[in-house]
Scaffold this active site. Sequence first.
Site, PDB file in Angstrom:
ATOM      1  NE  ARG A  44     -10.850  -9.891  -2.116  1.00 22.10           N
ATOM      2  CZ  ARG A  44     -11.300  -8.987  -2.978  1.00 22.10           C
ATOM      3  NH1 ARG A  44     -11.522  -9.319  -4.239  1.00 22.10           N
ATOM      4  NH2 ARG A  44     -11.543  -7.749  -2.593  1.00 22.10           N
TER       5      ARG A  44
ATOM      6  CE  LYS B 165      -3.870  -1.877   2.740  1.00 18.62           C
ATOM      7  NZ  LYS B 165      -4.929  -1.716   1.733  1.00 18.62           N
TER       8      LYS B 165
END
Length: 491
Positions: A338, A264
């Site tokens: 996920r 990020k």
Amino acid sequence: MTIPKLSFATKVTAFTKGSAYVIGVELKSGKPTIIESAIATDELKKLDLDGFGVKGTFEAVTRLPAPNGAVFLLIGIGNKQLTADVLRELGGAAARNLIDQKELVFGLPTASKTEAIALLEGASLGQYQFGAYKGLNKLTGAKTAKITVVTTHKPATESLRRLEILCETVSSVKNLVNSPANDIYPQTLAGALQKAARGTGVTVEIWDEKRLAAEGFGGILAVGKGSSRPPRLVKIDYKPKGAKAHLAFVGKGITFDSGGLSIKPAASMVGMKYDMTGSATVGHAALAIAKLGLPVRVTAWLCLAENLVSGTSTRPSDVIKIRNGKTVEVINTDAEGRLVLADGLSVASEAKPDLIVDVATLTGAASVALGNRITGLMGHGDAVERLSKAAQDAGESVWHMPLPEDLRVQLNSEIADIANAKFGANGGMLLGGLFLQEFIGSKTKDGEQISWAHLDIAPTANNDLAPYGYTGKGATGVMVRTLVSLAESYA
Ligand code: BES
Ligand code: ZN
Ligand code: ZN
């Protein structure tokens, strides 16, 4: 005890120094006007409120002197109807502005037990503060020790006990989520839940990295392998006799999300200690349901890993195998939630529960779509309807989003069963939901899936804007009360 003592009273006999008395102000033809109250307000009514800067707009507060050195807090109700939801927000807004007061006494009008409870709930949630990491700048002022709502609609003792459990639970979740990732990592988060579970009669089972490997939890392992702090899976099982239903909760528990090798940008990484909120939420909600003794079996699965960068991190294009046998090509290591949830949903499905709910700070796209105060709800079967209803009862905002089948092709992989992400795809929140759906097991031989709801709390888990209502800065404890309401709907 982490929260103040909560109580109801039918009248106020005297004003006491150290206590604050909360009175409502409405706008009557543009003029601030004291509304009806169970607390004596004759003295206030004589005052020129405008002259004291009293606004009357929603949640605007002004302090004025009360008899015996006590404090009046005048709070604006604007032109709103005092519903339970509005009273909860007002209670919180008042409490946030009275953290220096030992005792809070609410004289806002309540027309039912439900409203009286909502007001007290908001006040209790609103007084939360997190001082554990202050060093030289310790939080100052008296900590609120007692909150009283004055009402003729006095709820039963059980309702008060329920409220205390709910508020303590929300507070425990906030404490975990606000704690930094140098202290909260998979092992310590698992330990914290294990400790919190003592005396509640639930069983807690913890998988370490060896057992995760032996039992095929390839998603949790792949996300955790870049960190020196190994991943964990926690199962909290509350199994009362004569349970009317079996609910499975699955929580995303990324104790820090750097993005992994798909790293990020610096600014987006700030706040990623909050990425374990889903796990803290489902774990503590299960404990609350046990403390309330609800006749519903709840199994909570906490999928814990730290998503870091190192020589052992998962690479983009690696292929991993999830607990249910499906293979996933990891296109983006920042779509890690996920992956851990895929294992969690798979293992939760094995017991064929009546309903599965997962809670996850899954996508930035959810905030793009819904702003900062609404949780994304996706799923299939009666779970969606049940969650909407439970959220409404708890006074939490959710919005039902679709799972459009046409988007699924974007997750096609050349070499594996599915890819975890696609760069540049639209509908990121929905794509997250579509991915998770693939790991919900079937309840019957013909393959009909178990009823499932996915709550994307990326918008709501943390409030870094201005405080409002009962929501302060930082962790919000969102969806804890909704999950408890959900269990109550079966009881
Ligand atoms: N933890 C983030 C989601 C998030 C973002 C939560 C901002 C709270 C605030 C998640 O793991 C993530 O990075 N998601 C990606 C998904 C994408 C790579 C498909 C995102 O939202 O960009
Ligand atoms: Zn991520
Ligand atoms: Zn994440």
